[in-house]
Design a protein around this motif. Structure first.
Motif, mmCIF file in Angstrom:
data_model
loop_
_atom_site.group_PDB
_atom_site.id
_atom_site.type_symbol
_atom_site.label_atom_id
_atom_site.label_comp_id
_atom_site.label_asym_id
_atom_site.label_seq_id
_atom_site.Cartn_x
_atom_site.Cartn_y
_atom_site.Cartn_z
ATOM 1 N N GLY A 1 -118.149 68.812 51.312
ATOM 2 C CA GLY A 1 -116.907 68.131 50.997
ATOM 3 C C GLY A 1 -117.072 66.625 50.965
ATOM 4 N N ALA A 2 -117.829 66.081 51.937
ATOM 5 C CA ALA A 2 -118.052 64.638 51.984
ATOM 6 C C ALA A 2 -118.876 64.173 50.795
ATOM 7 C CB ALA A 2 -118.739 64.264 53.292
ATOM 8 N N ILE A 3 -119.861 64.978 50.403
ATOM 9 C CA ILE A 3 -120.681 64.622 49.240
ATOM 10 C C ILE A 3 -119.808 64.591 47.983
ATOM 11 C CG2 ILE A 3 -122.567 65.344 47.730
ATOM 12 C CD1 ILE A 3 -123.857 66.662 50.205
ATOM 13 N N ALA A 4 -119.012 65.628 47.796
ATOM 14 C CA ALA A 4 -118.161 65.707 46.613
ATOM 15 C C ALA A 4 -117.192 64.534 46.559
ATOM 16 C CB ALA A 4 -117.402 67.032 46.608
ATOM 17 N N SER A 5 -116.592 64.213 47.692
ATOM 18 C CA SER A 5 -115.635 63.110 47.735
ATOM 19 C C SER A 5 -116.302 61.784 47.420
ATOM 20 C CB SER A 5 -114.980 63.058 49.120
ATOM 21 O OG SER A 5 -114.092 61.971 49.228
ATOM 22 N N ARG A 6 -117.456 61.533 48.031
ATOM 23 C CA ARG A 6 -118.161 60.265 47.811
ATOM 24 C C ARG A 6 -118.654 60.146 46.365
ATOM 25 N NH1 ARG A 6 -121.094 56.567 51.237
ATOM 26 N NH2 ARG A 6 -119.654 57.334 52.846
ATOM 27 N N ALA A 7 -119.099 61.259 45.793
ATOM 28 C CA ALA A 7 -119.645 61.238 44.434
ATOM 29 C C ALA A 7 -118.572 61.306 43.359
ATOM 30 C CB ALA A 7 -120.621 62.401 44.253
ATOM 31 N N GLY A 8 -117.350 61.662 43.748
ATOM 32 C CA GLY A 8 -116.272 61.769 42.765
ATOM 33 C C GLY A 8 -116.393 62.996 41.887
ATOM 34 N N VAL A 9 -116.882 64.088 42.465
ATOM 35 C CA VAL A 9 -117.001 65.341 41.712
ATOM 36 C C VAL A 9 -116.327 66.448 42.508
ATOM 37 C CG1 VAL A 9 -119.204 64.630 40.695
ATOM 38 C CG2 VAL A 9 -119.205 66.001 42.784
ATOM 39 N N GLY A 10 -116.113 67.586 41.864
ATOM 40 C CA GLY A 10 -115.528 68.733 42.538
ATOM 41 C C GLY A 10 -116.590 69.515 43.290
ATOM 42 N N ARG A 11 -116.155 70.246 44.321
ATOM 43 C CA ARG A 11 -117.117 71.052 45.074
ATOM 44 C C ARG A 11 -117.788 72.090 44.191
ATOM 45 N NH1 ARG A 11 -115.415 72.408 51.256
ATOM 46 N NH2 ARG A 11 -114.370 70.449 51.784
#
Length: 198
Positions: free
Chosen positions: A37-47
């Motif tokens: 979730g943190a990766i997706a949020s930081r990268a601006g992509v969906g899970r």
């Protein structure tokens, strides 16, 4: 009318954003702090984008590790095998103990114990590419009579590198230059033909 965005380019940009985001999260809080979730949020992509390309957090982190880590290969030729082996063993210590990537690598090795996909990826993409040239140099040393011909090459490599991994991952005892030299000396003593030691 403007052209439609290139899907391949868009995918590459998302992939790069994910790797960069994962690296930033690792640097900020370490492996345990990283979540999909943190990766997706930081990268601006969906899970769903993450899970389409990687099966787990560990798989993303391992790809980041491969992308960000540069370690020289075993040097072939120009020096005798014992000198090369010692240099490679000290390179191991420099990476795992002194280098900034060492903590990440140790975390990944731990995670691989319960993640078969990560364990397989690390064996194929990290350990074997680094082990193969050492094995080849040892086989050549065996042909030259420098190393005993009656010992399996992989067993011979384990004799030197397994103690380093044990201290690094299990006992917690220091893996310093003195210890590396002692292990290499003992390994070479066991691997060198008796007539060559005289």
């Amino acid at each position: 009318m403007s052209a439609e965005p290139d899907p391949a380019r868009r995918s590459h940009e998302s992939w790069r954003a994910i790797l960069d985001a994962t690296f930033e999260l690792l640097e900020e809080g370490g492996y345990e702090s990283v979540t999909m979730g943190a990766i997706a949020s930081r990268a601006g992509v969906g899970r769903q984008t993450l899970y389409r390309w990687w099966p787990s957090k560990a798989a993303v982190v391992f790809e980041v590790f491969l992308a960000k880590t540069n370690i020289g290969s075993f040097r072939a030729g120009g020096e005798d095998f014992p000198t090369q082996l010692r240099a490679f063993a000290h390179g191991f210590r420099a990476l795992y103990v002194d280098g900034p990537a060492g903590t990440r690598l140790r975390e990944l090795i731990g995670a691989a114990q319960t993640d078969p996909d990560l364990a397989r990826a690390m064996a194929e993409q990290w350990f074997e590419p680094r082990r193969a040239p050492v094995r080849q140099a040892l086989l050549e040393a065996q042909k030259a009579g420098v190393i005993r011909a009656d010992i399996d090459a992989d067993t011979a490599l384990d004799l030197v590198f397994a103690p380093l991994h044990y201290r690094l991952l299990v006992s917690g005892s220091p893996v310093d230059s003195k210890y590396v030299d002692a292990v290499v000396d003992l390994g070479l003593a066991a691997l060198t033909p008796a007539d060559a030691q005289a």
